[in-house]
Design an enzyme around this catalytic site. Structure first.
Site, short mmCIF file in Angstrom:
data_model
loop_
_atom_site.label_atom_id
_atom_site.label_comp_id
_atom_site.label_asym_id
_atom_site.label_seq_id
_atom_site.Cartn_x
_atom_site.Cartn_y
_atom_site.Cartn_z
N ASP A 187 -0.83 -5.05 3.02
CA ASP A 187 -1.41 -3.86 3.63
C ASP A 187 -0.90 -3.81 5.07
OD1 ASP A 187 -2.88 -1.80 4.65
OD2 ASP A 187 -4.76 -2.40 3.72
N ASP A 242 -6.23 -4.72 0.03
CA ASP A 242 -7.35 -4.94 0.96
C ASP A 242 -8.02 -6.29 0.70
OD1 ASP A 242 -7.34 -2.29 2.16
OD2 ASP A 242 -8.19 -1.56 0.27
N ILE A 266 -1.27 -1.61 7.61
CA ILE A 266 -2.36 -1.38 8.57
C ILE A 266 -3.63 -1.21 7.75
CG2 ILE A 266 -3.35 0.04 10.40
CD1 ILE A 266 -0.63 1.06 11.12
N ASP A 267 -4.53 -2.14 7.85
CA ASP A 267 -5.83 -1.94 7.23
C ASP A 267 -6.76 -1.42 8.31
OD1 ASP A 267 -7.74 -1.98 5.13
OD2 ASP A 267 -8.72 -3.55 6.27
N GLU A 313 0.81 -1.22 0.00
CA GLU A 313 0.00 0.00 0.00
C GLU A 313 0.84 1.27 0.00
OE1 GLU A 313 -2.73 0.56 3.31
OE2 GLU A 313 -3.78 2.08 2.16
N THR A 334 -6.55 2.25 8.75
CA THR A 334 -5.68 3.33 9.24
C THR A 334 -6.50 4.44 9.91
OG1 THR A 334 -4.02 2.84 7.56
CG2 THR A 334 -3.92 5.03 8.57
#
Ligand code: IPD
Length: 295
Positions: free
Chosen positions: A101, A238, A103-104, A81, A106
């Protein structure tokens, strides 16, 4: 001759077992860092819109994951990402490719809303092989390996509508549906987003939920805690890991047109059954977010 890493992995359970184990270990390490950082002060910047956020922790966690993987698997490719936000191309070639990803969720992370995850997917020959998603605050590790099932902390996952002895669940009017808003807030996009939600609610669906993390919403679907998911405006990072987990839990992941999933198309419908996914797809109006591989 000394056995190579791949030989050892193949004997232990599959050609990508060593990669899978590395993903699990890195997701747990990353989760620890995110859990600690959740309650601390953060430096927040924006990316494609005023609500598309990034923090130094997203960048640090991504750097950690990528550097470890690059060292262990130097011939592999990476889509991630924050690298994409910095201009790296998102191209899925036949080479082994990690889709990350850091931190999904955020926005949740920035607000200390404790629904945040690390997501690591892996594809070979453009086919998703495994997915690892770690719910950092609840310490739930979701995994799926192609042909080998999906699990949460060791417990096998099954989507709703697949219980033995029950007819497949296809009634949208009794469904719990999940979605996410996506990063745009211009009036035309918001109108379509709200109109899609209204269309789903008008079918009589029991509810439509937005939790702020696409990957964890998709894990709820894989766990049978919801019946369908749809979204416009999410990205391949994602979707990659969660897709394997849902498929291995018996569910369907497809394009909002009703055709096969296109990982780069920034849109998805997923459900416990194909019938349910098709009903949701038919209810939706398209919101065009472009493609990840054309930015
Ligand atoms: C986002 C979140 C959000 C969804 C976006 C995603 P990020 O991921 O999952 O809920 O609406 O489409 O891109 O930016 O937190 O990694």
């Amino acid at each position: 001759m000394k056995p190579s890493g791949e030989d050892r992995a193949a004997r232990a359970g599959g050609p990508w077992e060593e990669c899978f184990e590395a993903a699990v270990q890195l997701a747990l390490r990353a989760g620890q860092i995110i859990r600690k950082a959740l309650s601390e002060e953060k430096r927040v910047s924006t990316k494609t819109s005023a609500v598309d956020l990034v923090t130094e922790t997203d960048q640090a966690v991504e750097a950690l994951i990528l550097s470890e993987l690059q060292e262990r698997f130097p011939s592999h490719r990476f889509i991630a990402e924050e690298a994409a936000a910095a201009g790296a191309k998102c191209v899925l070639t036949p080479s082994p490719t990690w889709i990350v990803d850091p931190i999904d969720g955020t926005c949740n992370f920035v607000h200390r809303f404790p629904t945040v995850a690390v997501s690591i997917g892996f594809a070979v020959n453009q086919e998703l092989e495994f997915g690892v998603i770690y719910h950092c605050t609840e310490e739930r590790l979701y995994t799926g390996q192609r042909g080998r099932g999906a699990f949460c902390n060791g417990q096998q996952l099954q989507v709703s509508g697949r219980q033995v002895g029950h007819a497949p669940f296809t009634d949208l009017s009794k469904a719990l549906v999940l979605t996410e808003i996506g990063p745009r807030r211009d009036p035309a996009t918001l109108k379509l987003f709200l109109s899609n939600m209204e269309r789903l609610l008008r079918t009589g669906a029991h509810g439509v939920r937005v939790i702020g993390s696409s990957t964890l919403a998709l894990c709820h679907l894989a766990s049978g805690a919801a019946d369908a998911y749809y979204q416009f405006g999410l990205h391949c990072w994602d979707l990659a890991a969660a897709t394997v987990i849902i498929r291995e839990a018996g569910g369907i992941v497809m394009d909002t047109s009703g055709g096969p999933l296109d990982l780069m198309a920034c849109r998805v419908v997923a459900a416990g059954t194909r019938e349910m996914a098709t009903l949701v797809a038919q209810a939706l109006q398209t919101i065009n977010y472009g493609r990840d591989d054309e930015r």
